[in-house]
Design a protein around this motif. Structure first.
Motif: not given
Ligand SMILES: [Zn+2]
Ligand SMILES: [Zn+2]
Length: 356
Positions: A16-26
């Motif tokens: 989820x954090x990776x997705x947050x940083x990439x601005x994509x949906x987890x």
């Protein structure tokens, strides 16, 4: 308005954090056996998505904690998420809503129509449903007076008064079937979940705690990166920030290994995060006290525009400006109660330092 503070939480939702940083949906994830996290997108909003939790029940079916906005995109994402978890919308037996906000409650009615699920909400939020999402004339009138009392300039009043009306379209009005009680057990086959009433972010906000799994489903009460909006407004309790700070203590020392929040990402070290949030508000109280000492007679609006926000004030849209103003006022109320400032009533109300 949610405010970012420097934070060192232990992130457990690493995808989820990776997705947050990439601005994509987890991704949809299985958090524990029989417990799924389903991100449901929020349109045009810095929160990006709400994390709906799906709890598989003994004997079949699932219970949801929160539901998402009432948009077709959210509906599809929730359905796809349930399919990824091996189920479907018709399997939903319960929608346990942490609080009345559209990103949590908006889709609940539609899910009930499709599945026959019961909807649960705390009574302190349930009583606001009609005025907020039904006939809103009285609410708008109250809000306009309230904002004028806060010192919002006349040319900004219409924008700020009507700022939340767009949200109304994102909600299906649906009266709850079950009213949650503080400390009550939620009746779900295979789950032992305790309701913890945590007023502050909204008067009827609740968290759900699983003692055997050592999990806290925290809604918007405790988030890993931002602090939830704690606003004084026409539908709030007299001292929302005071309630919120007390509610933080209600989730302390439960024995929690992981927090499952409604936004951002899962994390551990709940006690550390609670400390950070308490420290953040103590700092904000001091900042506001200093503005008042520097500018005696400030209105809530005067103070708000002078505080530090995560974005330049003029870039903040009217709804967020209104939330920011409500947040300042919530701090002012607590400062008044602690006799650190005093209020001179009227339209607008003005604040002064207390000598000595
Ligand atoms: Zn909320
Ligand atoms: Zn939320």
């Amino acid at each position: 308005m949610a405010c970012t503070v420097p934070v060192v939480v232990v992130v457990t939702g690493t995808l989820q954090k990776e997705a947050w940083d990439l601005k994509v949906l987890p991704p949809v994830e299985q958090v524990r056996p029989g417990l799924w996290s389903i991100p449901v997108p929020i349109p045009n909003n810095p929160l990006r998505y709400v994390l709906v939790y799906a709890l598989e029940l003994d004997g079949g079916g699932v219970a949801l904690v929160d539901a998402g906005w009432n948009t077709d995109e959210a509906w599809t994402a929730l359905g796809d998420g349930l399919a990824a978890a091996g189920g479907s919308m018709s399997d939903v037996r319960a929608v346990m809503v942490t609080h009345i906000h559209p990103d949590h409650y908006g889709l609940a009615g539609r899910v009930r129509e499709a599945s026959g699920a019961w909807i649960g909400l705390h009574p302190a939020d349930a009583v606001m449903l009609e005025s907020r999402y039904g006939d809103t004339d009285a609410l708008l009138d109250d809000m306009s007076h309230f904002l004028a009392d806060s010192g919002v300039p006349a040319d900004k009043l219409p924008d700020l008064t009507f700022a939340s009306m767009i949200l109304k379209s994102m909600v299906t009005m649906a009266a709850p079937d079950v009213l949650f009680e503080d400390g009550g057990d939620v009746d779900l086959p295979g789950w032992s979940l305790r309701t913890i009433w945590t007023p502050g972010h909204s008067p009827g906000h609740v968290c759900f705690y699983s003692a055997d799994r050592r999990l806290l489903i925290s809604g918007d009460h405790v988030l890993p990166r931002i602090t939830p909006n704690i606003s004084a407004n026409t539908q709030q309790v007299p001292n929302p920030l005071g309630d919120y700070l007390e509610s933080l203590l209600k989730v302390q020392n439960l024995g929690t290994d992981e927090v499952l929040p409604a936004h951002e990402y899962r994390f551990s070290d709940l006690e550390g995060r609670l400390e950070e949030i308490i420290t953040h508000h103590a700092g904000r109280l001091e900042e506001i006290e200093q503005v008042i000492a520097t500018l005696p007679g400030s209105t809530a609006w005067d103070i708000t525009v002078r505080l530090h926000w995560s974005r330049p004030w003029d870039d903040i849209e009217p709804f967020m400006q209104r939330q920011a103003n409500g947040e300042t006022l919530a701090h002012c109320i607590l400062l008044e109660l602690h006799e650190r400032i005093r209020r001179q009533g009227g339209t607008p109300a003005r604040f002064y330092a207390v000598a000595g």
